[in-house]
Design a protein around this motif. Structure first.
Motif, PDB file in Angstrom:
ATOM      1  N   ARG A 125     -56.521-113.476 -40.043  1.00 44.92           N
ATOM      2  CA  ARG A 125     -55.602-114.205 -39.154  1.00 44.92           C
ATOM      3  C   ARG A 125     -55.757-113.716 -37.721  1.00 44.92           C
ATOM      4  O   ARG A 125     -56.261-112.612 -37.485  1.00 44.92           O
ATOM      5  CB  ARG A 125     -54.156-114.006 -39.604  1.00 44.92           C
ATOM      6  CG  ARG A 125     -53.763-112.536 -39.494  1.00 44.92           C
ATOM      7  CD  ARG A 125     -52.323-112.284 -39.860  1.00 44.92           C
ATOM      8  NE  ARG A 125     -52.021-110.878 -39.634  1.00 44.92           N
ATOM      9  CZ  ARG A 125     -50.987-110.427 -38.946  1.00 44.92           C
ATOM     10  NH1 ARG A 125     -50.138-111.248 -38.403  1.00 44.92           N
ATOM     11  NH2 ARG A 125     -50.791-109.132 -38.786  1.00 44.92           N
ATOM     12  N   ILE A 126     -55.315-114.555 -36.784  1.00 44.40           N
ATOM     13  CA  ILE A 126     -55.284-114.123 -35.393  1.00 44.40           C
ATOM     14  C   ILE A 126     -53.946-113.403 -35.216  1.00 44.40           C
ATOM     15  O   ILE A 126     -52.891-114.031 -35.281  1.00 44.40           O
ATOM     16  CB  ILE A 126     -55.363-115.323 -34.433  1.00 44.40           C
ATOM     17  CG1 ILE A 126     -56.605-116.177 -34.745  1.00 44.40           C
ATOM     18  CG2 ILE A 126     -55.388-114.842 -32.983  1.00 44.40           C
ATOM     19  CD1 ILE A 126     -56.617-117.527 -34.042  1.00 44.40           C
ATOM     20  N   PRO A 127     -53.971-112.093 -34.990  1.00 46.44           N
ATOM     21  CA  PRO A 127     -52.704-111.357 -34.933  1.00 46.44           C
ATOM     22  C   PRO A 127     -51.966-111.610 -33.617  1.00 46.44           C
ATOM     23  O   PRO A 127     -52.597-111.913 -32.598  1.00 46.44           O
ATOM     24  CB  PRO A 127     -53.137-109.888 -35.016  1.00 46.44           C
ATOM     25  CG  PRO A 127     -54.603-109.902 -35.278  1.00 46.44           C
ATOM     26  CD  PRO A 127     -55.131-111.217 -34.822  1.00 46.44           C
ATOM     27  N   PRO A 128     -50.636-111.479 -33.609  1.00 47.22           N
ATOM     28  CA  PRO A 128     -49.878-111.562 -32.366  1.00 47.22           C
ATOM     29  C   PRO A 128     -50.281-110.417 -31.427  1.00 47.22           C
ATOM     30  O   PRO A 128     -50.614-109.327 -31.893  1.00 47.22           O
ATOM     31  CB  PRO A 128     -48.425-111.373 -32.802  1.00 47.22           C
ATOM     32  CG  PRO A 128     -48.417-111.535 -34.282  1.00 47.22           C
ATOM     33  CD  PRO A 128     -49.786-111.239 -34.781  1.00 47.22           C
ATOM     34  N   GLU A 129     -50.227-110.701 -30.114  1.00 44.66           N
ATOM     35  CA  GLU A 129     -50.591-109.709 -29.090  1.00 44.66           C
ATOM     36  C   GLU A 129     -49.972-108.336 -29.335  1.00 44.66           C
ATOM     37  O   GLU A 129     -50.617-107.311 -29.208  1.00 44.66           O
ATOM     38  CB  GLU A 129     -50.123-110.192 -27.712  1.00 44.66           C
ATOM     39  CG  GLU A 129     -50.908-111.333 -27.124  1.00 44.66           C
ATOM     40  CD  GLU A 129     -52.281-110.889 -26.644  1.00 44.66           C
ATOM     41  OE1 GLU A 129     -52.495-109.675 -26.452  1.00 44.66           O
ATOM     42  OE2 GLU A 129     -53.134-111.779 -26.485  1.00 44.66           O
ATOM     43  N   GLU A 130     -48.688-108.351 -29.664  1.00 43.09           N
ATOM     44  CA  GLU A 130     -47.959-107.099 -29.822  1.00 43.09           C
ATOM     45  C   GLU A 130     -48.576-106.240 -30.941  1.00 43.09           C
ATOM     46  O   GLU A 130     -48.720-105.030 -30.805  1.00 43.09           O
ATOM     47  CB  GLU A 130     -46.480-107.407 -30.116  1.00 43.09           C
ATOM     48  CG  GLU A 130     -45.615-106.221 -30.500  1.00 43.09           C
ATOM     49  CD  GLU A 130     -45.566-105.121 -29.432  1.00 43.09           C
ATOM     50  OE1 GLU A 130     -45.946-105.369 -28.265  1.00 43.09           O
ATOM     51  OE2 GLU A 130     -45.158-103.991 -29.802  1.00 43.09           O
ATOM     52  N   GLU A 131     -48.959-106.898 -32.030  1.00 49.42           N
ATOM     53  CA  GLU A 131     -49.565-106.149 -33.137  1.00 49.42           C
ATOM     54  C   GLU A 131     -50.946-105.626 -32.749  1.00 49.42           C
ATOM     55  O   GLU A 131     -51.342-104.530 -33.161  1.00 49.42           O
ATOM     56  CB  GLU A 131     -49.653-107.039 -34.381  1.00 49.42           C
ATOM     57  CG  GLU A 131     -48.284-107.312 -34.989  1.00 49.42           C
ATOM     58  CD  GLU A 131     -48.366-108.190 -36.238  1.00 49.42           C
ATOM     59  OE1 GLU A 131     -49.338-108.063 -36.997  1.00 49.42           O
ATOM     60  OE2 GLU A 131     -47.434-108.997 -36.425  1.00 49.42           O
ATOM     61  N   ILE A 132     -51.665-106.399 -31.953  1.00 46.50           N
ATOM     62  CA  ILE A 132     -52.978-105.925 -31.486  1.00 46.50           C
ATOM     63  C   ILE A 132     -52.789-104.679 -30.615  1.00 46.50           C
ATOM     64  O   ILE A 132     -53.511-103.695 -30.735  1.00 46.50           O
ATOM     65  CB  ILE A 132     -53.720-107.036 -30.703  1.00 46.50           C
ATOM     66  CG1 ILE A 132     -54.129-108.150 -31.660  1.00 46.50           C
ATOM     67  CG2 ILE A 132     -54.939-106.473 -29.969  1.00 46.50           C
ATOM     68  CD1 ILE A 132     -54.877-109.300 -31.025  1.00 46.50           C
ATOM     69  N   ARG A 133     -51.769-104.724 -29.770  1.00 40.09           N
ATOM     70  CA  ARG A 133     -51.500-103.586 -28.887  1.00 40.09           C
ATOM     71  C   ARG A 133     -51.196-102.319 -29.698  1.00 40.09           C
ATOM     72  O   ARG A 133     -51.699-101.240 -29.420  1.00 40.09           O
ATOM     73  CB  ARG A 133     -50.319-103.921 -27.964  1.00 40.09           C
ATOM     74  CG  ARG A 133     -50.346-103.225 -26.619  1.00 40.09           C
ATOM     75  CD  ARG A 133     -49.051-103.453 -25.850  1.00 40.09           C
ATOM     76  NE  ARG A 133     -47.846-103.177 -26.635  1.00 40.09           N
ATOM     77  CZ  ARG A 133     -47.423-101.977 -26.995  1.00 40.09           C
ATOM     78  NH1 ARG A 133     -48.086-100.912 -26.630  1.00 40.09           N
ATOM     79  NH2 ARG A 133     -46.318-101.832 -27.710  1.00 40.09           N
ATOM     80  N   VAL A 134     -50.371-102.471 -30.724  1.00 41.34           N
ATOM     81  CA  VAL A 134     -50.004-101.326 -31.570  1.00 41.34           C
ATOM     82  C   VAL A 134     -51.247-100.772 -32.285  1.00 41.34           C
ATOM     83  O   VAL A 134     -51.469 -99.556 -32.330  1.00 41.34           O
ATOM     84  CB  VAL A 134     -48.910-101.729 -32.599  1.00 41.34           C
ATOM     85  CG1 VAL A 134     -48.695-100.618 -33.625  1.00 41.34           C
ATOM     86  CG2 VAL A 134     -47.611-102.072 -31.881  1.00 41.34           C
ATOM     87  N   ALA A 135     -52.061-101.672 -32.833  1.00 41.64           N
ATOM     88  CA  ALA A 135     -53.267-101.231 -33.553  1.00 41.64           C
ATOM     89  C   ALA A 135     -54.240-100.542 -32.597  1.00 41.64           C
ATOM     90  O   ALA A 135     -54.791 -99.481 -32.906  1.00 41.64           O
ATOM     91  CB  ALA A 135     -53.941-102.418 -34.234  1.00 41.64           C
ATOM     92  N   LEU A 136     -54.425-101.137 -31.407  1.00 39.02           N
ATOM     93  CA  LEU A 136     -55.349-100.572 -30.430  1.00 39.02           C
ATOM     94  C   LEU A 136     -54.958 -99.162 -30.022  1.00 39.02           C
ATOM     95  O   LEU A 136     -55.811 -98.299 -29.799  1.00 39.02           O
ATOM     96  CB  LEU A 136     -55.376-101.449 -29.173  1.00 39.02           C
ATOM     97  CG  LEU A 136     -56.486-102.480 -29.052  1.00 39.02           C
ATOM     98  CD1 LEU A 136     -56.322-103.235 -27.752  1.00 39.02           C
ATOM     99  CD2 LEU A 136     -57.861-101.822 -29.120  1.00 39.02           C
ATOM    100  N   ASP A 137     -53.668 -98.946 -29.947  1.00 40.89           N
ATOM    101  CA  ASP A 137     -53.178 -97.626 -29.570  1.00 40.89           C
ATOM    102  C   ASP A 137     -53.621 -96.559 -30.586  1.00 40.89           C
ATOM    103  O   ASP A 137     -53.724 -95.382 -30.257  1.00 40.89           O
ATOM    104  CB  ASP A 137     -51.639 -97.673 -29.472  1.00 40.89           C
ATOM    105  CG  ASP A 137     -51.091 -96.353 -29.013  1.00 40.89           C
ATOM    106  OD1 ASP A 137     -51.539 -95.880 -27.945  1.00 40.89           O
ATOM    107  OD2 ASP A 137     -50.254 -95.766 -29.732  1.00 40.89           O
ATOM    108  N   LEU A 138     -53.878 -96.998 -31.808  1.00 43.04           N
ATOM    109  CA  LEU A 138     -54.285 -96.053 -32.861  1.00 43.04           C
ATOM    110  C   LEU A 138     -55.805 -95.893 -32.959  1.00 43.04           C
ATOM    111  O   LEU A 138     -56.304 -95.146 -33.789  1.00 43.04           O
ATOM    112  CB  LEU A 138     -53.737 -96.519 -34.210  1.00 43.04           C
ATOM    113  CG  LEU A 138     -52.215 -96.415 -34.352  1.00 43.04           C
ATOM    114  CD1 LEU A 138     -51.737 -97.211 -35.566  1.00 43.04           C
ATOM    115  CD2 LEU A 138     -51.784 -94.949 -34.473  1.00 43.04           C
ATOM    116  N   VAL A 139     -56.533 -96.616 -32.109  1.00 43.79           N
ATOM    117  CA  VAL A 139     -57.996 -96.527 -32.133  1.00 43.79           C
ATOM    118  C   VAL A 139     -58.454 -95.615 -31.007  1.00 43.79           C
ATOM    119  O   VAL A 139     -58.292 -95.963 -29.833  1.00 43.79           O
ATOM    120  CB  VAL A 139     -58.631 -97.936 -31.968  1.00 43.79           C
ATOM    121  CG1 VAL A 139     -60.155 -97.837 -31.928  1.00 43.79           C
ATOM    122  CG2 VAL A 139     -58.180 -98.862 -33.091  1.00 43.79           C
TER     123      VAL A 139
END
Ligand code: AMP
Ligand code: MG
Length: 340
Positions: A125-139
């Motif tokens: 799925r195309i994730p919502p921006e906010e979820e992408i931001r949270v995931a990116l913070d963990l990378v």
């Protein structure tokens, strides 16, 4: 002519777990169809040894099974270092090297983002921006600590971080198979771990190997061109065609942009490329480089490949093909592309 990827399209449609063709065997392992051809030296015992080795590496390196050594490192994220085998440690060490020299374009801690998008799973799925931001913070590869002390450990410093070695594990596996062939004195073979090929030794009669470079816009087994290589080498491609889904009239593929440059951090990398193909003796290095160079795009990618002694081809969306001089020299067009 023998094409490294030729049999793959047949295997994909067969649905069988193991198919023995004349002089070749294939199995689904490491999340892909793996085909090995030992030609006249093929025998059951050696094929078994090679495929057992692949299964063993899957248990070590897979991000998609709970019982892998990698999964244990992920479960321990933010808690405590996990013991790891010298092998996993070696792959992590090399991953950190490529993360550093690619400025984080290649990052083995991309796990949270890969899981979020679910590309290649049944529910992408195309994730919502906010979820992408949270995931990116963990990378962040800088938050992966490895040490040779205490028998070898790996530690992801923050809870929720996760390793994913999908961009380098098949390369390591191909190198390990080549090592078994070397020790067994096998003069020639083709290893194809789903787009991660290794041509081993020299072809009968000393002819060069011919390896098809997948046409990113066609069904598997259709080539944009042929690479002719004289001796043992690995040929590894990364591209928009390996894993993807389509939504909102667009293709969303599996290679994540982790760079600041394009302003699309956390989304599939978009830089006018269909694919990259790297040629190098070390398949692990070729694998990491093909992914890193895909993310970095043509100019930075070409420089990175050259700095690591690799030859590289870039296939662009506008149907042109560019690359390093050595790669272009070994390459001849067969598909609907042109070399400017
Ligand atoms: P490859 O086909 O070798 O280019 O590897 C792609 C796979 O590596 C994906 O399916 C993910 O599991 C993982 N991956 C995606 N983006 C990245 C990235 N920027 N760095 C490292 N691994 C990635
Ligand atoms: Mg790769």
């Amino acid at each position: 002519m023998v094409f490294a990827a030729l049999a793959l399209s047949i295997f994909l449609n067969s649905g069988c777990k193991k198919i023995a063709g004349p002089g070749a065997q294939a199995e689904y392992v490491l999340g892909t169809y793996c085909r090995i051809d030992l030609f006249e030296n093929g025998n059951g015992e050696l094929y078994n040894r090679l495929f057992s080795r692949l299964a063993e590496l899957d248990r070590l390196l897979s991000a998609n099974r709970d019982d892998s050594e990698l999964a244990q490192v992920n479960r321990n994220a933010g808690l405590e270092p996990a013991s790891v085998s010298p092998e996993l440690l070696a792959v992590l060490e090399r991953s950190l090297y490529f993360a550093e020299i690619s400025g984080g374009a290649f990052d083995p801690t991309v796990g949270p983002l890969v899981k979020l998008w679910g590309i290649g799973t049944e529910t992408p799925r195309i994730p919502p921006e906010e979820e992408i931001r949270v995931a990116l913070d963990l990378v962040n590869w800088r938050d992966l600590e490895i040490t040779r002390q205490n028998g070898g450990t790996a530690f992801l410093k923050r809870r929720g971080m996760a390793l994913d070695l999908g961009a380098i594990a098949k390369g390591y596996a191909a190198d390990e198979l080549a090592e078994i062939l070397r020790k067994a004195g096998i003069p020639r073979a083709i290893i194809d771990l789903g787009g991660n090929a290794y041509v081993w030794g020299t072809k009968n009669g000393g002819d060069p190997w011919s390896i098809g470079v997948q046409d990113p816009m066609q069904e598997r087994g259709n080539y944009a061109g042929i690479l002719k290589l004289g001796n043992s080498a690995s040929i590894v491609s990364s591209g928009i065609y390996e894993r993807y889904f389509t939504e909102n009239g667009r293709r969303w593929h599996h290679i994540m942009d982790l760079t600041e440059a394009g302003g699309r951090r956390g989304y599939p990398a978009e830089n006018g490329l269909f694919s990259t193909t790297v040629i190098l003796t070390s398949s692990m290095d070729a694998d990491a480089l093909s992914t890193a160079c895909f993310v970095l795009g043509y100019e930075k990618g070409l420089a990175l490949a050259r700095a690591n002694g690799a030859e590289i081809l870039f296939i662009f969306e506008d149907k042109t093909i560019r690359g390093s001089p050595g790669a272009l020299e070994a390459f001849s067009l067969t598909g609907d592309y042109r070399i400017p």
